[in-house]
Design a protein around this motif. Sequence first.
Motif, short mmCIF file in Angstrom:
data_model
loop_
_atom_site.label_atom_id
_atom_site.label_comp_id
_atom_site.label_asym_id
_atom_site.label_seq_id
_atom_site.Cartn_x
_atom_site.Cartn_y
_atom_site.Cartn_z
N ALA A 94 5.51 -1.30 3.80
CA ALA A 94 4.14 -1.80 3.69
C ALA A 94 4.02 -2.83 2.59
N ARG A 95 2.86 -3.40 2.52
CA ARG A 95 2.54 -4.34 1.44
C ARG A 95 1.59 -3.66 0.47
N GLY A 96 1.26 -4.35 -0.58
CA GLY A 96 0.33 -3.79 -1.56
C GLY A 96 1.02 -2.75 -2.43
N PRO A 97 0.31 -1.69 -2.81
CA PRO A 97 0.90 -0.68 -3.69
C PRO A 97 2.10 0.02 -3.06
N LEU A 98 2.14 0.12 -1.73
CA LEU A 98 3.27 0.78 -1.07
C LEU A 98 4.51 -0.12 -0.98
N ALA A 99 4.40 -1.36 -1.40
CA ALA A 99 5.54 -2.27 -1.34
C ALA A 99 6.65 -1.84 -2.31
N HIS A 100 6.32 -0.99 -3.25
CA HIS A 100 7.31 -0.52 -4.23
C HIS A 100 8.03 0.74 -3.76
N VAL A 101 7.62 1.27 -2.63
CA VAL A 101 8.23 2.49 -2.10
C VAL A 101 9.30 2.10 -1.08
N THR A 102 10.51 2.59 -1.29
CA THR A 102 11.60 2.33 -0.36
C THR A 102 11.87 3.60 0.44
N VAL A 103 11.90 3.45 1.75
CA VAL A 103 12.21 4.55 2.65
C VAL A 103 13.63 4.36 3.14
N GLU A 104 14.43 5.41 3.10
CA GLU A 104 15.84 5.32 3.47
C GLU A 104 16.22 6.45 4.40
#
Length: 118
Positions: A94-104
């Motif tokens: 995602a963009r915004g605040p969720l842009a810093h979350v990496t899903v693996e």
Amino acid sequence: MFAALRVDERGTVTAEFAIVVPAVLAVLALVVAGIYLAAHRITLVSVAGEIARHEARGDVDIAQQSVAALGGRVEVARADEGALHCVTLRSRPARGPLAHVTVESRACAARTGEGDLQ
């Protein structure tokens, strides 16, 4: 005069509402973001397994189609560990605040080939 001010409670509901609504909206946003990240992770788990199986049996073209279907925002890493072919997918969904979350997600499949069949 002060006694009249203490008895009059007009406006207290408005003040409570003004405090509670942002908190409820923040919790709701966190819940929706969590659901979105969980759904994205489930997609990555499924596609990583699919890609690992296709590549392990030599169907590289089909695996490339699966990677292309995910879009350009997914990193693909491959590793061979003995008889296993492993695929790791990494994405920032995602963009915004969720842009810093990496899903693996990582999936492995047993390699097969012409020499394995007897």
